[in-house]
Design a protein around this motif. Structure first.
Motif, PDB file in Angstrom:
ATOM      1  N   ASP A  42       0.862  -1.181   0.000  1.00 35.47           N
ATOM      2  CA  ASP A  42       0.000   0.000   0.000  1.00 35.47           C
ATOM      3  C   ASP A  42       0.898   1.231   0.000  1.00 35.47           C
ATOM      4  OD1 ASP A  42      -1.816   2.003   0.317  1.00 35.47           O
ATOM      5  OD2 ASP A  42      -2.822   1.138   2.055  1.00 35.47           O
ATOM      6  N   THR A  43       0.938   1.948  -1.118  1.00 37.36           N
ATOM      7  CA  THR A  43       1.873   3.066  -1.270  1.00 37.36           C
ATOM      8  C   THR A  43       1.225   4.422  -0.967  1.00 37.36           C
ATOM      9  OG1 THR A  43       1.330   3.224  -3.632  1.00 37.36           O
ATOM     10  CG2 THR A  43       3.184   1.808  -3.020  1.00 37.36           C
ATOM     11  N   ARG A  44      -0.001   4.423  -0.522  1.00 40.92           N
ATOM     12  CA  ARG A  44      -0.691   5.701  -0.315  1.00 40.92           C
ATOM     13  C   ARG A  44       0.017   6.591   0.691  1.00 40.92           C
ATOM     14  NH1 ARG A  44      -6.672   3.551   0.829  1.00 40.92           N
ATOM     15  NH2 ARG A  44      -5.385   2.009   1.926  1.00 40.92           N
ATOM     16  N   GLU A  45       0.632   5.975   1.707  1.00 36.48           N
ATOM     17  CA  GLU A  45       1.301   6.773   2.725  1.00 36.48           C
ATOM     18  C   GLU A  45       2.741   7.113   2.346  1.00 36.48           C
ATOM     19  OE1 GLU A  45      -0.388   7.980   5.230  1.00 36.48           O
ATOM     20  OE2 GLU A  45      -2.141   6.944   4.426  1.00 36.48           O
ATOM     21  N   PHE A  46       3.227   6.547   1.234  1.00 36.96           N
ATOM     22  CA  PHE A  46       4.609   6.805   0.823  1.00 36.96           C
ATOM     23  C   PHE A  46       4.788   8.222   0.292  1.00 36.96           C
ATOM     24  CE2 PHE A  46       5.841   2.123  -0.284  1.00 36.96           C
ATOM     25  CZ  PHE A  46       5.492   1.761   1.008  1.00 36.96           C
ATOM     26  N   ILE A  47       3.768   8.726  -0.416  1.00 33.98           N
ATOM     27  CA  ILE A  47       3.899  10.018  -1.089  1.00 33.98           C
ATOM     28  C   ILE A  47       3.419  11.135  -0.177  1.00 33.98           C
ATOM     29  CG2 ILE A  47       3.220  11.368  -3.110  1.00 33.98           C
ATOM     30  CD1 ILE A  47       2.694   8.723  -4.556  1.00 33.98           C
ATOM     31  N   PRO A  48       4.304  12.051   0.218  1.00 28.19           N
ATOM     32  CA  PRO A  48       3.904  13.151   1.106  1.00 28.19           C
ATOM     33  C   PRO A  48       2.856  14.046   0.445  1.00 28.19           C
ATOM     34  CG  PRO A  48       6.303  12.981   0.919  1.00 28.19           C
ATOM     35  CD  PRO A  48       5.727  12.105  -0.139  1.00 28.19           C
ATOM     36  N   LYS A  49       2.013  14.602   1.259  1.00 31.20           N
ATOM     37  CA  LYS A  49       0.973  15.509   0.755  1.00 31.20           C
ATOM     38  C   LYS A  49       1.347  16.970   0.967  1.00 31.20           C
ATOM     39  CE  LYS A  49      -2.792  12.182   1.418  1.00 31.20           C
ATOM     40  NZ  LYS A  49      -1.902  11.049   1.711  1.00 31.20           N
ATOM     41  N   THR A  50       2.245  17.236   1.911  1.00 31.14           N
ATOM     42  CA  THR A  50       2.719  18.600   2.154  1.00 31.14           C
ATOM     43  C   THR A  50       4.242  18.593   2.212  1.00 31.14           C
ATOM     44  OG1 THR A  50       2.579  18.300   4.568  1.00 31.14           O
ATOM     45  CG2 THR A  50       0.647  19.231   3.439  1.00 31.14           C
ATOM     46  N   LYS A  97       1.967  22.703  -9.265  1.00 35.59           N
ATOM     47  CA  LYS A  97       1.355  22.171  -8.059  1.00 35.59           C
ATOM     48  C   LYS A  97       1.771  20.726  -7.871  1.00 35.59           C
ATOM     49  CE  LYS A  97      -2.796  25.053  -8.074  1.00 35.59           C
ATOM     50  NZ  LYS A  97      -4.276  25.053  -8.071  1.00 35.59           N
ATOM     51  N   LEU A  98       1.897  20.327  -6.641  1.00 39.42           N
ATOM     52  CA  LEU A  98       2.330  18.960  -6.339  1.00 39.42           C
ATOM     53  C   LEU A  98       1.153  17.992  -6.303  1.00 39.42           C
ATOM     54  CD1 LEU A  98       4.963  19.875  -3.663  1.00 39.42           C
ATOM     55  CD2 LEU A  98       5.418  18.850  -5.869  1.00 39.42           C
ATOM     56  N   ASP A  99       0.315  18.056  -7.340  1.00 36.96           N
ATOM     57  CA  ASP A  99      -0.816  17.131  -7.399  1.00 36.96           C
ATOM     58  C   ASP A  99      -1.017  16.647  -8.838  1.00 36.96           C
ATOM     59  OD1 ASP A  99      -3.505  19.620  -7.362  1.00 36.96           O
ATOM     60  OD2 ASP A  99      -1.686  19.455  -8.552  1.00 36.96           O
ATOM     61  N   ASP A 100       0.063  16.627  -9.613  1.00 37.64           N
ATOM     62  CA  ASP A 100      -0.033  16.227 -11.009  1.00 37.64           C
ATOM     63  C   ASP A 100      -0.313  14.732 -11.139  1.00 37.64           C
ATOM     64  OD1 ASP A 100       2.115  15.890 -13.806  1.00 37.64           O
ATOM     65  OD2 ASP A 100       0.134  16.786 -13.778  1.00 37.64           O
ATOM     66  N   ARG A 101      -0.786  14.312 -12.309  1.00 37.47           N
ATOM     67  CA  ARG A 101      -1.078  12.896 -12.539  1.00 37.47           C
ATOM     68  C   ARG A 101       0.176  12.044 -12.449  1.00 37.47           C
ATOM     69  NH1 ARG A 101      -3.587  11.600 -17.763  1.00 37.47           N
ATOM     70  NH2 ARG A 101      -1.999  12.977 -18.600  1.00 37.47           N
ATOM     71  N   ASN A 102       1.289  12.570 -12.920  1.00 33.95           N
ATOM     72  CA  ASN A 102       2.548  11.836 -12.906  1.00 33.95           C
ATOM     73  C   ASN A 102       3.378  12.267 -11.700  1.00 33.95           C
ATOM     74  OD1 ASN A 102       4.956  10.541 -13.422  1.00 33.95           O
ATOM     75  ND2 ASN A 102       5.527  11.836 -15.153  1.00 33.95           N
ATOM     76  N   THR A 103       3.584  11.338 -10.775  1.00 32.49           N
ATOM     77  CA  THR A 103       4.344  11.628  -9.558  1.00 32.49           C
ATOM     78  C   THR A 103       5.567  10.725  -9.488  1.00 32.49           C
ATOM     79  OG1 THR A 103       2.332  12.249  -8.362  1.00 32.49           O
ATOM     80  CG2 THR A 103       4.261  11.708  -7.034  1.00 32.49           C
ATOM     81  N   GLN A 104       6.735  11.331  -9.311  1.00 28.38           N
ATOM     82  CA  GLN A 104       7.989  10.590  -9.191  1.00 28.38           C
ATOM     83  C   GLN A 104       8.581  10.832  -7.804  1.00 28.38           C
ATOM     84  OE1 GLN A 104       9.251   8.621 -11.820  1.00 28.38           O
ATOM     85  NE2 GLN A 104       7.293   9.086 -12.788  1.00 28.38           N
ATOM     86  N   LEU A 105       8.846   9.770  -7.078  1.00 24.03           N
ATOM     87  CA  LEU A 105       9.382   9.859  -5.718  1.00 24.03           C
ATOM     88  C   LEU A 105      10.745   9.172  -5.668  1.00 24.03           C
ATOM     89  CD1 LEU A 105       7.628   9.331  -2.354  1.00 24.03           C
ATOM     90  CD2 LEU A 105       9.549   7.865  -2.916  1.00 24.03           C
ATOM     91  N   ILE A 106      11.704   9.795  -5.004  1.00 27.41           N
ATOM     92  CA  ILE A 106      13.052   9.235  -4.882  1.00 27.41           C
ATOM     93  C   ILE A 106      13.477   9.236  -3.413  1.00 27.41           C
ATOM     94  CG2 ILE A 106      15.491   9.514  -5.497  1.00 27.41           C
ATOM     95  CD1 ILE A 106      14.596  10.801  -8.099  1.00 27.41           C
ATOM     96  N   VAL A 107      14.019   8.130  -2.954  1.00 25.62           N
ATOM     97  CA  VAL A 107      14.547   8.013  -1.590  1.00 25.62           C
ATOM     98  C   VAL A 107      15.975   8.544  -1.585  1.00 25.62           C
ATOM     99  CG1 VAL A 107      15.130   6.444   0.288  1.00 25.62           C
ATOM    100  CG2 VAL A 107      13.079   6.029  -1.107  1.00 25.62           C
ATOM    101  N   PRO A 108      16.310   9.474  -0.698  1.00 20.99           N
ATOM    102  CA  PRO A 108      17.666  10.039  -0.685  1.00 20.99           C
ATOM    103  C   PRO A 108      18.703   9.053  -0.168  1.00 20.99           C
ATOM    104  CG  PRO A 108      16.393  10.900   1.147  1.00 20.99           C
ATOM    105  CD  PRO A 108      15.452  10.076   0.330  1.00 20.99           C
ATOM    106  N   ILE A 109      19.963   9.401  -0.408  1.00 17.42           N
ATOM    107  CA  ILE A 109      21.092   8.605   0.079  1.00 17.42           C
ATOM    108  C   ILE A 109      21.754   9.357   1.224  1.00 17.42           C
ATOM    109  CG2 ILE A 109      23.372   7.679  -0.532  1.00 17.42           C
ATOM    110  CD1 ILE A 109      22.345   7.388  -3.409  1.00 17.42           C
ATOM    111  N   ARG A 110      22.000   8.647   2.312  1.00 20.47           N
ATOM    112  CA  ARG A 110      22.667   9.285   3.447  1.00 20.47           C
ATOM    113  C   ARG A 110      24.165   9.423   3.150  1.00 20.47           C
ATOM    114  NH1 ARG A 110      21.432   9.210   9.122  1.00 20.47           N
ATOM    115  NH2 ARG A 110      19.766   7.703   8.697  1.00 20.47           N
ATOM    116  N   VAL A 111      24.671  10.648   3.240  1.00 17.83           N
ATOM    117  CA  VAL A 111      26.096  10.890   3.010  1.00 17.83           C
ATOM    118  C   VAL A 111      26.640  11.733   4.144  1.00 17.83           C
ATOM    119  CG1 VAL A 111      25.985  10.708   0.503  1.00 17.83           C
ATOM    120  CG2 VAL A 111      25.585  12.919   1.596  1.00 17.83           C
ATOM    121  N   GLU A 112      27.965  11.684   4.294  1.00 18.28           N
ATOM    122  CA  GLU A 112      28.620  12.494   5.342  1.00 18.28           C
ATOM    123  C   GLU A 112      28.596  13.965   4.978  1.00 18.28           C
ATOM    124  OE1 GLU A 112      29.626  11.430   8.201  1.00 18.28           O
ATOM    125  OE2 GLU A 112      29.165   9.322   7.762  1.00 18.28           O
TER     126      GLU A 112
END
Length: 374
Positions: free
Chosen positions: A250-258, A359-374
């Protein structure tokens, strides 16, 4: 069994059905009736059926002299046809021997007993959704790179196709990035006949077919089997696929709304800057985004640092430095189309979102998880 057929049309049909071939299922079944020629491939999970068109540009494409069925190695047949010049070819099958001739050259193809082919019936066509071909291709091309290439979690090698509350969504994720596309150009007259569904299915073959054919699509769902029919009058292509038994996350909670920080950048400038920086990345493929009054991009190695500044950018919110995989970022940008795109951030350790428009409500949404770096 004997028939004459336009070499170009026959080759095209084989290239359409080849998308579900595998090492264990390398063959195509050719069924010739009194009026039709049908090509079928099946790998146990999905199957493609292609009906060779009877006419193209008002020219007859085949002549049937005798009916029957045969099973041949598909890729070998494709390779053979590529060596033959365009025109009418004659295919004849008799006593476990298949010959292909164009009048100047005759070739034999190894025959495989038709009884060994994995025969499976198509579910009955009873479409509940109709989707425009361009819309479907855009949806799949927007998320196809997010499908996992690893079998550690098999369900992530599929695409989540779900319908609920008048929205048809396609979602893919490999746990490091996520793509979501919401279709709005489909047959709303049929929506009332469609029950909600949530399935994880392999749609890469359909995506490859759509790159070859631009035909309207109707979708029929029967339990965990989905039938996509491309074309109207003769139903040129049918792609049937079974959903996996595993439940897609269930990915609904993956994409932030704000978002605490919103950045607006010129898409073309952003892509060109990343392409230049990609020449300097090492095996970790990390690119840093530094956001303050503007936006800068950088890659670092032990020997040097390369940096690019985005001229056309606006920042709303605070300062931030965040890192991610440069290939993931470029893949996401390839799916976006507007001159200006929006990127939403909530901190250096939280996934960020890219969309078209402002606006952050477009039909096409791309989400990327960041990489932790020093």
């Amino acid at each position: 069994m004997k028939f004459k057929i336009d070499r170009k049309e026959f080759l095209f049909g084989l290239q359409v059905v080849q998308h579900v071939l595998s090492k264990d299922f390398p063959n195509v079944k050719i069924d010739v009736t009194e009026s039709d020629i049908k090509l079928t491939t099946n790998n146990g999970e999905s199957m493609i059926v292609y009906n060779v068109p009877r006419e193209v540009d008002e020219q007859q494409t085949f002549i049937i002299e005798s009916i029957g069925s045969m099973v041949l190695p598909c890729k070998k047949l494709i390779g053979l046809l590529k060596k033959i010049k365009d025109g009418i070819i004659v295919i004849e099958h008799f006593e476990n021997k298949t010959t292909i001739s164009n009048g100047l050259r005759t070739s034999r193809v190894v025959f495989d007993n038709a009884e060994t082919f994995l025969n499976e019936e198509l579910i009955e066509k009873a479409p509940s959704l109709h989707v425009d071909a361009d819309e479907m291709e855009e949806a799949l091309s927007s998320i196809i790179n997010c499908v996992s290439k690893k079998d550690i979690r098999p369900v992530l090698t599929t695409i989540n196709m779900k319908y609920d509350t008048n929205e048809l969504k396609f979602i893919a994720t490999d746990s490091y990035r996520l793509g979501q596309f919401i279709c709005d150009n489909y047959g709303k007259d049929f929506i009332r006949d469609c029950e909600p569904f949530d399935l994880g299915i392999n749609l890469k073959p359909l995506y490859n077919i759509l790159k070859q054919l631009n035909l309207p699509i109707s979708i029929t769902i029967n339990n965990n089997t989905v039938l996509f029919v491309l074309g109207d009058e003769f139903d040129n292509v049918k792609y049937q696929v079974k959903a996996l038994n595993w439940t897609f996350p269930d990915t609904r909670e993956f994409i932030p709304k704000t978002f605490g920080i919103e950045v607006y950048v010129n898409l073309q400038e952003f892509k060109e800057s990343l392409k230049r920086l990609k020449n300097f990345v090492n095996e970790n493929k990390v690119v840093k985004l530094k956001i303050n009054s503007g936006v800068s991009l950088s890659v670092e190695t032990e020997e040097f640092k390369a940096e690019e500044f985005l001229i056309e950018s606006k920042v709303h919110g605070g300062d931030l430095t965040i890192a991610c995989n440069i290939d993931f970022l470029l893949d996401a940008l390839k799916t976006l189309k507007t001159e200006t795109i929006c990127i939403g951030f909530n901190g250096d350790l939280y996934p960020f979102v890219l969309t078209n428009m402002v606006k952050l409500d477009d039909r096409n949404t791309q989400l990327i998880v960041p990489i932790r770096v020093e």
